[in-house]
Scaffold this active site. Structure first.
Site, PDB file in Angstrom:
ATOM      1  N   ASP A   1      10.034  -4.094   5.123  1.00 46.77           N
ATOM      2  CA  ASP A   1       9.195  -5.133   4.534  1.00 46.77           C
ATOM      3  C   ASP A   1       9.810  -5.682   3.241  1.00 46.77           C
ATOM      4  O   ASP A   1       9.196  -5.694   2.181  1.00 46.77           O
ATOM      5  CB  ASP A   1       7.794  -4.581   4.264  1.00 46.77           C
ATOM      6  CG  ASP A   1       6.832  -5.658   3.779  1.00 46.77           C
ATOM      7  OD1 ASP A   1       7.078  -6.841   4.063  1.00 46.77           O
ATOM      8  OD2 ASP A   1       5.850  -5.306   3.097  1.00 46.77           O
TER       9      ASP A   1
ATOM     10  N   ASN B   1      12.756   6.494   4.400  1.00 50.92           N
ATOM     11  CA  ASN B   1      11.461   5.952   4.015  1.00 50.92           C
ATOM     12  C   ASN B   1      10.641   5.611   5.258  1.00 50.92           C
ATOM     13  O   ASN B   1      11.073   4.822   6.108  1.00 50.92           O
ATOM     14  CB  ASN B   1      11.621   4.682   3.174  1.00 50.92           C
ATOM     15  CG  ASN B   1      10.274   4.099   2.769  1.00 50.92           C
ATOM     16  OD1 ASN B   1       9.602   4.623   1.882  1.00 50.92           O
ATOM     17  ND2 ASN B   1       9.869   3.004   3.415  1.00 50.92           N
ATOM     18  N   GLU B   2       9.482   6.228   5.372  1.00 49.17           N
ATOM     19  CA  GLU B   2       8.488   5.947   6.401  1.00 49.17           C
ATOM     20  C   GLU B   2       9.023   6.001   7.836  1.00 49.17           C
ATOM     21  O   GLU B   2       8.826   5.077   8.630  1.00 49.17           O
ATOM     22  CB  GLU B   2       7.800   4.604   6.131  1.00 49.17           C
ATOM     23  CG  GLU B   2       7.040   4.587   4.808  1.00 49.17           C
ATOM     24  CD  GLU B   2       6.174   3.362   4.623  1.00 49.17           C
ATOM     25  OE1 GLU B   2       6.339   2.385   5.384  1.00 49.17           O
ATOM     26  OE2 GLU B   2       5.318   3.369   3.722  1.00 49.17           O
TER      27      GLU B   2
ATOM     28  N   ASN C   1       3.443   7.938   1.075  1.00 51.62           N
ATOM     29  CA  ASN C   1       3.108   6.540   0.860  1.00 51.62           C
ATOM     30  C   ASN C   1       1.735   6.299   1.478  1.00 51.62           C
ATOM     31  O   ASN C   1       1.580   6.431   2.695  1.00 51.62           O
ATOM     32  CB  ASN C   1       4.127   5.610   1.521  1.00 51.62           C
ATOM     33  CG  ASN C   1       5.529   5.755   0.934  1.00 51.62           C
ATOM     34  OD1 ASN C   1       5.735   6.434  -0.062  1.00 51.62           O
ATOM     35  ND2 ASN C   1       6.492   5.095   1.561  1.00 51.62           N
TER      36      ASN C   1
ATOM     37  N   TYR D   1      -2.030   3.869   1.479  1.00 50.45           N
ATOM     38  CA  TYR D   1      -2.675   2.611   1.096  1.00 50.45           C
ATOM     39  C   TYR D   1      -4.156   2.617   1.472  1.00 50.45           C
ATOM     40  O   TYR D   1      -4.681   1.634   1.976  1.00 50.45           O
ATOM     41  CB  TYR D   1      -1.938   1.435   1.747  1.00 50.45           C
ATOM     42  CG  TYR D   1      -0.566   1.230   1.152  1.00 50.45           C
ATOM     43  CD1 TYR D   1      -0.407   0.498  -0.024  1.00 50.45           C
ATOM     44  CD2 TYR D   1       0.560   1.791   1.738  1.00 50.45           C
ATOM     45  CE1 TYR D   1       0.843   0.323  -0.595  1.00 50.45           C
ATOM     46  CE2 TYR D   1       1.818   1.616   1.183  1.00 50.45           C
ATOM     47  CZ  TYR D   1       1.944   0.883   0.007  1.00 50.45           C
ATOM     48  OH  TYR D   1       3.190   0.707  -0.552  1.00 50.45           O
TER      49      TYR D   1
ATOM     50  N   TYR E   1      -4.698  -1.175   3.292  1.00 50.58           N
ATOM     51  CA  TYR E   1      -4.483  -1.326   4.730  1.00 50.58           C
ATOM     52  C   TYR E   1      -5.567  -0.631   5.558  1.00 50.58           C
ATOM     53  O   TYR E   1      -5.781  -0.973   6.717  1.00 50.58           O
ATOM     54  CB  TYR E   1      -3.107  -0.808   5.119  1.00 50.58           C
ATOM     55  CG  TYR E   1      -1.967  -1.649   4.596  1.00 50.58           C
ATOM     56  CD1 TYR E   1      -1.907  -3.012   4.860  1.00 50.58           C
ATOM     57  CD2 TYR E   1      -0.964  -1.096   3.822  1.00 50.58           C
ATOM     58  CE1 TYR E   1      -0.866  -3.796   4.367  1.00 50.58           C
ATOM     59  CE2 TYR E   1       0.090  -1.867   3.336  1.00 50.58           C
ATOM     60  CZ  TYR E   1       0.131  -3.210   3.609  1.00 50.58           C
ATOM     61  OH  TYR E   1       1.144  -3.980   3.128  1.00 50.58           O
TER      62      TYR E   1
ATOM     63  N   GLU F   1       4.217   5.844  -2.946  1.00 47.47           N
ATOM     64  CA  GLU F   1       3.739   4.469  -2.864  1.00 47.47           C
ATOM     65  C   GLU F   1       2.219   4.466  -2.822  1.00 47.47           C
ATOM     66  O   GLU F   1       1.608   5.232  -2.067  1.00 47.47           O
ATOM     67  CB  GLU F   1       4.267   3.736  -1.608  1.00 47.47           C
ATOM     68  CG  GLU F   1       5.747   3.395  -1.641  1.00 47.47           C
ATOM     69  CD  GLU F   1       6.173   2.552  -0.442  1.00 47.47           C
ATOM     70  OE1 GLU F   1       5.306   1.866   0.143  1.00 47.47           O
ATOM     71  OE2 GLU F   1       7.370   2.591  -0.097  1.00 47.47           O
TER      72      GLU F   1
ATOM     73  N   TRP G   1       3.446   1.254  -6.079  1.00 50.40           N
ATOM     74  CA  TRP G   1       4.192   0.248  -5.330  1.00 50.40           C
ATOM     75  C   TRP G   1       3.613  -1.111  -5.681  1.00 50.40           C
ATOM     76  O   TRP G   1       2.472  -1.375  -5.369  1.00 50.40           O
ATOM     77  CB  TRP G   1       4.105   0.513  -3.828  1.00 50.40           C
ATOM     78  CG  TRP G   1       5.030  -0.358  -3.044  1.00 50.40           C
ATOM     79  CD1 TRP G   1       4.711  -1.481  -2.334  1.00 50.40           C
ATOM     80  CD2 TRP G   1       6.444  -0.191  -2.904  1.00 50.40           C
ATOM     81  NE1 TRP G   1       5.842  -2.016  -1.757  1.00 50.40           N
ATOM     82  CE2 TRP G   1       6.922  -1.247  -2.108  1.00 50.40           C
ATOM     83  CE3 TRP G   1       7.352   0.745  -3.406  1.00 50.40           C
ATOM     84  CZ2 TRP G   1       8.264  -1.393  -1.772  1.00 50.40           C
ATOM     85  CZ3 TRP G   1       8.685   0.604  -3.076  1.00 50.40           C
ATOM     86  CH2 TRP G   1       9.131  -0.457  -2.267  1.00 50.40           C
TER      87      TRP G   1
ATOM     88  N   LYS H   1       2.643  -6.840  -4.232  1.00 45.90           N
ATOM     89  CA  LYS H   1       2.113  -5.578  -4.751  1.00 45.90           C
ATOM     90  C   LYS H   1       2.658  -5.221  -6.124  1.00 45.90           C
ATOM     91  O   LYS H   1       2.315  -4.162  -6.671  1.00 45.90           O
ATOM     92  CB  LYS H   1       2.401  -4.444  -3.761  1.00 45.90           C
ATOM     93  CG  LYS H   1       1.620  -4.542  -2.458  1.00 45.90           C
ATOM     94  CD  LYS H   1       1.786  -3.303  -1.616  1.00 45.90           C
ATOM     95  CE  LYS H   1       1.022  -3.420  -0.299  1.00 45.90           C
ATOM     96  NZ  LYS H   1       1.608  -4.445   0.591  1.00 45.90           N
TER      97      LYS H   1
END
Length: 629
Positions: free
Chosen positions: A198, A450-451, A504, A506, A510, A542, A587, A606
């Site tokens: 992203d 990452n992720e 991470n 949200y 989200y 994050e 983040w 963000k």
């Protein structure tokens, strides 16, 4: 996957055969070069910057040999180096180009280098780079954020000029790090690059290009590992020289006042520093670990110094220790991203960003999601900023980045998806990251991904060799990966292999969008779940929400500055209630450019700063909290 010609041996042989060496196309003739030290100016080494304006052209063919590097580029375009090329020109075709581009300029090897060995060095070419000297391919490299170089001593004589062309390819596939895929539009046949990460796929020569020289007998690499015993500092070292030598290797450790505080000799060993001054977060102290090659008559043939902070890093239970003291990470995820220059390194932006982080009370950041410029790491060393250093392995989860919903996403780890070849590229990214940044005191942990889809079948088989490799290359730093929301503690398959849990999350954005109370309960439940399952430190790497600067709401609605503040405050309340949480990285530091689409309006919002570094309301909230922590 760095492949470089060993110029003195191969190229000198070619010159004996023919006065004009043939073109080099075969991959078999391109060989691996060992890890490289960053070029330094010394009495025995010289550097010529090749930064500035270069001729620039798009490649017209996918065929790697049907390229304009065999002649001067027929173009009126000029592109600055360092900079991503995408936003420089007012041309959508250039911005969205998929494939090869070419940079070209004339360069001169200084006449005084006649007794030296000399190289062209490219600090980064995103994502694949090739170096051509006149008509010769002399180096190629895959990986967009680590350096590569070519020995051109056998091709260009000291005092001569030459045509330097650097080809850069931005194509990503399921076997690259980061991964992606090429799609062809139905009606126009236009190629588009699809990727899972992203942030915008900026490309080109985003970091410096240089010519540098070294003595023919020179120091090729240095590795230092520090430890502490009471008030005594310990440095274990390994020196690699360019070839077998009967000359002596001398070691001097020099403090910031210029005094020699320790000495040793030989290519490997240990030195001790009495009454050592430690490198501390927020209180950096650097010794110069100076290596010299001495001739039989004690004259110096080459010397190189590594700035060395003596400190220890350990994980003990659910604590993260620096110099045996608990450390709590405060800071942000960042991006190398700014207007016009894209990912291009800019010293002014770097200093200003560090100033802003210091003003906020941030003590650390993560190099999300790729290795940053070496100048950034050196600056962090000098100013006591702690760094989580990350590979470019972002996007290893089809369920969150492949343009389809999680319900109908393909499995990630398959022969047709993220496969064994991807893992080999991932291994090389780990090797190059650690080789480049191994001596930085600021780097306290390696993040190898990452992720990723760590909850999916095949994840453990994919990551086990990577974890083993990272520990083999550096047994003194912890390793981690950034876990994403679908891979909860109930379904994640790999977190037991890592030293620190990096999450991470949200909640409130989200999921539970706009519902602060519901998000708070969900966040606390998840963190307590991780804490109960693992006796490990947890860093929230994050958390945050998209926020449009200047949008206000007395109701604290999503996208408003008030909502960002409320959301961050909620996370902080939960962190303070969970004992295993040892860090918080918001983040993001600043808004950044992302792929064009209906989900993003001029990028990811963000940031707690705008893209041009203007503060949003959340900055004062973070400053108040972090200054007290």
């Amino acid at each position: 996957m760095m492949k470089v010609l060993l110029g003195l041996s191969i190229l000198s042989l070619i010159q004996h055969v023919s006065s004009k060496p043939p073109l080099i196309h075969s991959r078999q003739t391109v060989q691996q070069r060992p890890a490289m030290l960053k070029p330094h100016q010394t009495p025995f080494r010289d550097i010529v910057s090749l930064d500035g304006l270069w001729k620039f052209a798009l490649g017209s063919s996918d065929n790697e040999t049907a390229t304009p590097w065999t002649a001067p580029l027929a173009t009126d375009l000029e592109c600055p180096v360092p900079a991503s090329y995408n936003d420089i020109f007012v041309d959508r075709q250039i911005r969205d180009h998929v494939g090869w581009v070419y940079y070209q300029r004339q360069a001169i090897v200084p006449r005084g280098w006649s007794q030296q060995q000399y190289f062209v060095r490219v600090d980064a070419a995103t994502h694949k780079g090739r170096i051509y000297v006149n008509d010769h391919l002399v180096a190629e490299h895959v990986g967009g954020y680590t350096p590569f170089e070519a020995d051109i001593t056998g091709l260009v004589s000291a005092g001569d000029s030459f045509r330097l062309t650097i080809a850069v390819n931005n194509v990503l596939t399921h076997e690259t790090i980061p991964p992606g895929r090429i799609e062809v539009m139905e009606y126009t046949g236009k190629k588009t690059q699809v990727y899972q990460h992203d942030f915008f796929n900026y490309a080109g020569l985003a970091r410096s290009v240089s010519l540098y020289s070294v003595p023919k007998q020179h120091i090729q690499d240095i590795k230092v590992v520090t430890d502490v015993n009471g008030t005594t500092g310990l440095i274990k070292y390994l020196v690699t020289v360019s070839n077998t030598t009967t000359e002596r290797i001398k070691i001097d450790v020099v403090d910031e006042d210029g005094r020699t505080v320790a000495e040793a000799s030989g290519t490997h060993g240990n030195v001790t520093i009495d009454s050592v001054r430690l490198w501390q977060p927020g209180d950096a102290y650097l010794y110069q670990f100076r290596v010299s090659i001495l001739s039989l008559d004690d004259s110096i043939l080459d010397t190189y110094s590594v700035a060395t902070g003596v400190r220890t890093v350990k994980v003990s239970g659910n604590k993260f220790l620096i110099n045996d003291k608990p450390f709590y990470f405060t800071g942000l995820g960042k991006h190398e991203d700014s207007n016009v220059r894209g990912k291009g390194y800019d010293a002014a932006y770097m200093v200003h960003d560090f100033q802003l982080m210091n003003w906020m009370g941030a003590n650390s950041f993560r190099t999300s999601h790729y290795p940053y410029a070496e100048e950034v790491m050196e600056f962090a060393d000098r100013h006591g900023i702690v760094v989580i250093d990350e590979t470019p392995a972002v996007g290893l989860a089809y369920s969150i980045g492949a343009g389809v919903s999680s319900e109908d996403s393909p499995q990630t780890f398959t022969p047709e998806g993220i496969n064994n070849n991807t893992r080999e590229a991932h291994k090389q990214a780990i090797r190059e990251l650690i080789a480049r940044d191994k001596n930085h005191a600021s780097v306290v942990m390696w993040s190898i991904a990452n992720e990723p889809a760590s909850q999916e079948a095949g994840a453990r088989e994919y990551f086990t060799p990577l974890v083993e490799l990272a520990h083999e290359l550096d047994s003194d730093r912890p390793i981690c990966f950034a876990n994403y929301g679908d891979a909860t503690y109930e379904v994640d398959r790999i977190s037991d292999m890592f030293d620190v849990l990096c999450l991470n999350r949200y909640f409130g954005w989200y999921s539970q969008t706009g519902e602060i109370e519901e998000a708070e309960a969900a966040l606390e439940t998840e963190l307590l779940g991780w804490e109960g399952k693992y006796d490990k430190p947890i860093v929230m790497t994050e958390y945050g929400a998209d926020t449009l600067a200047g949008l206000h709401s007395v109701l604290g609605l999503p996208w408003s500055e008030e909502f960002q503040v409320e959301l961050l405050d909620m996370y902080h309340r939960v962190f303070d209630r969970v004992a295993s949480v040892v860090g918080e990285h918001v983040w993001n530091f600043a808004d950044f450019q992302a792929v064009v689409g209906v989900g993003r309006v001029d990028g990811n919002k963000k940031g707690v700063f705008t893209r041009d570094r203007k503060p949003k309301a959340a900055v004062q909230t973070l400053r108040s909290r972090w200054s007290q922590l």
